[in-house]
Design a protein around this motif. Structure first.
Motif, PDB file in Angstrom:
ATOM      1  N   GLY A   1       3.949  17.065   2.792  1.00 51.96           N
ATOM      2  CA  GLY A   1       3.533  17.423   1.444  1.00 51.96           C
ATOM      3  C   GLY A   1       2.099  16.988   1.217  1.00 51.96           C
ATOM      4  N   LEU A   2       1.377  17.761   0.397  1.00 47.85           N
ATOM      5  CA  LEU A   2       0.000  17.371   0.068  1.00 47.85           C
ATOM      6  C   LEU A   2       0.013  16.658  -1.271  1.00 47.85           C
ATOM      7  CD1 LEU A   2      -2.390  20.306   0.923  1.00 47.85           C
ATOM      8  CD2 LEU A   2      -2.142  18.133   2.081  1.00 47.85           C
ATOM      9  N   SER A   3      -0.676  15.512  -1.321  1.00 47.08           N
ATOM     10  CA  SER A   3      -0.741  14.799  -2.598  1.00 47.08           C
ATOM     11  C   SER A   3      -1.871  15.402  -3.438  1.00 47.08           C
ATOM     12  CB  SER A   3      -0.979  13.324  -2.362  1.00 47.08           C
ATOM     13  OG  SER A   3      -2.297  13.128  -1.944  1.00 47.08           O
ATOM     14  N   LYS A   4      -2.077  14.835  -4.614  1.00 48.79           N
ATOM     15  CA  LYS A   4      -3.094  15.348  -5.529  1.00 48.79           C
ATOM     16  C   LYS A   4      -4.486  15.343  -4.892  1.00 48.79           C
ATOM     17  CE  LYS A   4      -3.025  17.327  -9.047  1.00 48.79           C
ATOM     18  NZ  LYS A   4      -4.242  17.494  -9.805  1.00 48.79           N
TER      19      LYS A   4
ATOM     20  N   PHE B   1       1.229  13.925   3.669  1.00 47.01           N
ATOM     21  CA  PHE B   1       2.235  12.862   3.641  1.00 47.01           C
ATOM     22  C   PHE B   1       3.495  13.342   4.362  1.00 47.01           C
ATOM     23  CE2 PHE B   1       5.693  10.407   1.830  1.00 47.01           C
ATOM     24  CZ  PHE B   1       5.185   9.137   1.852  1.00 47.01           C
TER      25      PHE B   1
ATOM     26  N   ASN C   1       7.098  13.561   5.252  1.00 46.20           N
ATOM     27  CA  ASN C   1       8.286  13.147   4.508  1.00 46.20           C
ATOM     28  C   ASN C   1       9.520  13.552   5.296  1.00 46.20           C
ATOM     29  OD1 ASN C   1       9.757  12.148   2.445  1.00 46.20           O
ATOM     30  ND2 ASN C   1       9.446  13.870   1.060  1.00 46.20           N
TER      31      ASN C   1
ATOM     32  N   PHE D   1      14.195  10.847  -1.923  1.00 47.65           N
ATOM     33  CA  PHE D   1      12.967  11.221  -1.236  1.00 47.65           C
ATOM     34  C   PHE D   1      12.791  12.730  -1.121  1.00 47.65           C
ATOM     35  CE2 PHE D   1      14.426   7.105   0.343  1.00 47.65           C
ATOM     36  CZ  PHE D   1      13.409   6.329  -0.178  1.00 47.65           C
ATOM     37  N   GLY D   2      13.771  13.482  -1.571  1.00 46.84           N
ATOM     38  CA  GLY D   2      13.649  14.937  -1.557  1.00 46.84           C
ATOM     39  C   GLY D   2      13.514  15.519  -0.170  1.00 46.84           C
TER      40      GLY D   2
ATOM     41  N   TYR E   1      -7.897   2.537  -6.489  1.00 46.84           N
ATOM     42  CA  TYR E   1      -7.221   3.400  -5.520  1.00 46.84           C
ATOM     43  C   TYR E   1      -6.258   4.336  -6.210  1.00 46.84           C
ATOM     44  CZ  TYR E   1      -9.268   0.143  -2.300  1.00 46.84           C
ATOM     45  OH  TYR E   1     -10.148  -0.607  -1.614  1.00 46.84           O
ATOM     46  N   GLN E   2      -6.351   5.601  -5.876  1.00 50.09           N
ATOM     47  CA  GLN E   2      -5.526   6.613  -6.526  1.00 50.09           C
ATOM     48  C   GLN E   2      -4.142   6.709  -5.908  1.00 50.09           C
ATOM     49  OE1 GLN E   2      -6.367   8.654  -9.221  1.00 50.09           O
ATOM     50  NE2 GLN E   2      -7.979   7.127  -9.392  1.00 50.09           N
ATOM     51  N   SER E   3      -4.046   6.403  -4.615  1.00 50.37           N
ATOM     52  CA  SER E   3      -2.759   6.599  -3.963  1.00 50.37           C
ATOM     53  C   SER E   3      -2.566   5.546  -2.893  1.00 50.37           C
ATOM     54  CB  SER E   3      -2.692   7.981  -3.327  1.00 50.37           C
ATOM     55  OG  SER E   3      -3.606   8.052  -2.267  1.00 50.37           O
ATOM     56  N   LEU E   4      -1.347   5.522  -2.384  1.00 50.73           N
ATOM     57  CA  LEU E   4      -0.996   4.578  -1.339  1.00 50.73           C
ATOM     58  C   LEU E   4      -1.860   4.779  -0.102  1.00 50.73           C
ATOM     59  CD1 LEU E   4       1.107   2.464  -0.344  1.00 50.73           C
ATOM     60  CD2 LEU E   4       2.452   4.365   0.463  1.00 50.73           C
ATOM     61  N   THR E   5      -2.096   6.052   0.222  1.00 51.58           N
ATOM     62  CA  THR E   5      -2.884   6.380   1.404  1.00 51.58           C
ATOM     63  C   THR E   5      -4.309   5.876   1.262  1.00 51.58           C
ATOM     64  OG1 THR E   5      -2.176   8.521   0.596  1.00 51.58           O
ATOM     65  CG2 THR E   5      -2.345   8.264   2.948  1.00 51.58           C
TER      66      THR E   5
ATOM     67  N   TYR F   1      -5.366   3.491  -0.591  1.00 50.75           N
ATOM     68  CA  TYR F   1      -5.329   2.037  -0.546  1.00 50.75           C
ATOM     69  C   TYR F   1      -5.309   1.545   0.887  1.00 50.75           C
ATOM     70  CZ  TYR F   1      -3.279  -2.632  -1.080  1.00 50.75           C
ATOM     71  OH  TYR F   1      -3.013  -3.957  -1.023  1.00 50.75           O
TER      72      TYR F   1
END
Lengths: 405, 199
Positions: free
Chosen positions: B48-51, B56, B58, B105-106, B181-185, B187
């Motif tokens: 999946g692509l984040s914002k 990512f 999954n 987690f879909g 940081y916007q996302s976990l990645t 960070y």
């Protein structure tokens, strides 16, 4: 320790499996009122549609359980003596317990016009489905527009039977969905071939030869072979009430699923737990919820003190043409903002209801991929990290929702 | 117990794992024949692509206790005791859609199986390959080390060690003050870069 489980369906069976998983030596007695070995009652509607064979419905093999598990089938529990820690069966036998789980479940609500001689049935037990099957020819009427009603109607439709659905509220699924979404679902159900009549109720039911004539309040008359009633369920709390355990609508429990009496636990459709979306004690009579409660009750019976986080109302409705997943409460109240996006080409929509940046309700149509994530955000009561408008647009992945620690 | 460990910060989104997964679960098992089979084999890992357009990977986490296993009405989803893998028996599955509702987690989808029945469809951690002693297909094909097949206790130990070293150096406090940081990645990218500068 001697644990006794009353009722061997979703909650009882899950409790039994969990007890054996974490402490294989524990002595368990499981008492079931029914004569069949445990089966899944949610599948009865699929069974009507001949999608499921009978052997697919049985979910546990009694013969495979170890010797320290005793099963008693076909007997009812008459009384629970909370002080002496003993219970009596309908056969007169007395059983002493250390911990007991009350998982008596619920019965289908039978309105006063319910009469099996008039071919009016509820759909709760295997015997109901078998009786229904004998009488079906080519026409059926379903009363009630809840999930069970729609699933039963769809199951009958799979057999090439003409189905009429009578809903007393203005739209189907009125307890969980808002009007706009429900209207959309109603349209989809109609397109499947089910005739939906809303804001109608039963005036009279008569027999004409071997057919049932259903007269409605609007004056219309429907001919059908059988009438299936899906008007919700009523928790079975008589045993608990007799034993002096605190009962509201269901058996009242604390966060460890323990009732007001010591060492008596409750799980499943008969017990009242905290509803996370509504934030009041509520009964969510659902199979997955009952299994979860059975799991937590078993851990607490073993003395682990694991708090049950609470349940939400959630359901999934899958047919050949659509898949609806809904969770929590989708109602337009004060303080609740609703975000939605409809993709007519893809035949999809996503809808979220937010209260103070916490999701309280959702309805996803034809996008099962990410529905579970948001159901779990409702369950956790977690504030949302992402922009809800982006979520309903389908632009957010799971990586955006879970931010760094 | 060995599991597929995902390192999202390393993923470049090449989708080779998806192709390898579909091939490994196809009837023929060959990349040349698989696209022409009557019932197409579908990948069981999703990117999946984040914002911020970060990929990512999954896939099924094989949770214990597994929410999908609890929600399954017909016990079609079960846990294989020896490897701890959550598996689906497509013959028992009635396609009711409860598991995708329960999965946090879909990762559960619905696809046709070779016997032409639609049923729930998710990662089985290549249980057939594991029995032959080979790593899962997605791990074998991943070029950047975003997917690894390792003992999760070891991975946890190593990652905790790494993180504690960073904390010791005072980097984490610095990172927290900024909190840009916007996302976990992102960070994790930040942490990686700081470590590179340190060494």
């Amino acid at each position: 320790m001697h644990a006794v489980i009353i009722g061997l369906s979703a909650a009882g069976l899950s409790c039994l499996d969990t007890l054996l998983k974490f402490s294989p030596q524990v002595n368990v007695t499981a008492i079931s009122e029914e004569k069949y070995s445990p089966y899944c009652r949610c599948v009865l509607t699929h069974y009507l549609g001949k999608v499921v064979r009978e052997d697919q419905m049985y979910i546990a093999d009694i013969a495979k359980y170890p010797e320290n598990v005793k099963f008693i089938f076909g007997e009812k529990v008459e009384t629970i003596d909370v002080n002496r820690k003993a219970l009596t069966l309908s056969g007169g036998k007395e059983i002493l317990y250390d911990k007991v789980l009350v998982a008596t479940g619920a019965n289908a609500i039978k309105p006063n016009y319910c009469d099996e001689e008039k071919k009016i049935f509820t759909l709760r037990f295997m015997s109901d489905a078998k009786k229904l099957e004998q009488h079906i020819k080519d026409r059926a009427t379903v009363l009630g527009g809840g999930f069970v009603g729609i699933k039963a109607a769809y199951g009958l439709l799979e057999r090439n039977i003409k189905v009429e659905m009578i809903v007393s509220s203005p739209y189907p699924l009125s307890l969980v969905l808002d009007e706009k979404t429900a209207r959309f679902i109603e349209k989809e159900i109609r397109e499947c071939g089910i005739d939906v009549r809303t804001q109608e109720d039963i005036a009279e039911i008569n027999m004409k030869q071997d057919r049932v004539v259903v007269s409605l309040t609007s004056g219309a008359e429907l001919l059908s072979d059988v009438v299936v009633v899906g008007k919700g369920v009523k928790p079975r709390v008589e045993i608990a009430r007799k034993a002096g355990i605190k009962v509201d609508l269901g058996i009242m429990t604390n966060e460890f699923l323990e009732t007001s009496a010591e060492d008596v636990y409750a799980a499943g459709d008969c017990c009242e737990t905290m509803d996370i979306a509504r934030r009041v004690p509520w009964i969510n009579a659902l199979w997955p919820v009952a299994v979860e409660q059975g799991y937590f009750a078993a851990l607490n019976m073993l003395g682990e003190d694991v708090a049950y986080p609470g349940s939400i109302g959630m359901n999934s409705l899958k047919t050949h043409s659509f898949h609806l997943i809904s969770g929590g409460v989708m109602k337009e109240e004060s303080g609740v903002t609703i975000f939605e996006r409809h993709f007519p080409q893809k035949k999809q929509f996503r809808k979220l209801a937010l209260k103070d940046n916490i999701i309280v309700g959702m309805a996803f149509f034809n996008c099962p991929d990410d529905a579970g994530t948001y159901i779990n955000l409702i369950k956790k009561g977690m504030p949302l990290n992402a922009d809800p408008q982006n979520i309903v647009d389908g632009e957010v992945s799971i990586a955006d929702l879970f931010k760094p620690l | 117990m060995k599991v597929v460990v995902v390192k999202p910060e390393r993923c470049v989104g090449c989708l080779q794992c998806r192709f390898a997964c579909a091939v490994a679960h196809s009837k023929s098992g060959s990349p040349y024949a698989a696209p022409y089979e009557t019932v197409l084999s579908k990948p069981r890992i999703h990117i999946g692509l984040s914002k911020n357009k970060d990929p990512f990977p999954n896939k099924c986490r094989h949770c214990d206790p597994a929410p999908c296993e609890m929600a399954c009405l017909t016990k079609a989803i079960f846990k294989e005791p020896s490897t701890g893998t959550v598996l689906i028996n497509p013959d028992r599955c009635i396609n009711c859609g409860m598991c995708s509702m329960a999965c946090p987690f879909g990762v559960v989808r619905y696809h046709f199986y070779p016997n032409n029945r639609m049923a729930a469809h998710k990662c089985d951690q290549c249980i057939a390959r594991q029995k032959e002693g080979i790593a899962p297909a997605c791990v074998e094909v991943c070029k950047v080390g975003a997917l690894r097949f390792e003992d999760y206790n070891k991975v946890m130990d190593r990652d905790t060690d790494e993180l504690s070293t960073l904390v010791y150096k005072g980097i984490r406090t610095g990172a927290q003050e900024k909190s840009s940081y916007q996302s976990l990645t992102e960070y994790k990218h930040g942490l990686e870069e700081l470590r590179r500068r340190q060494s």
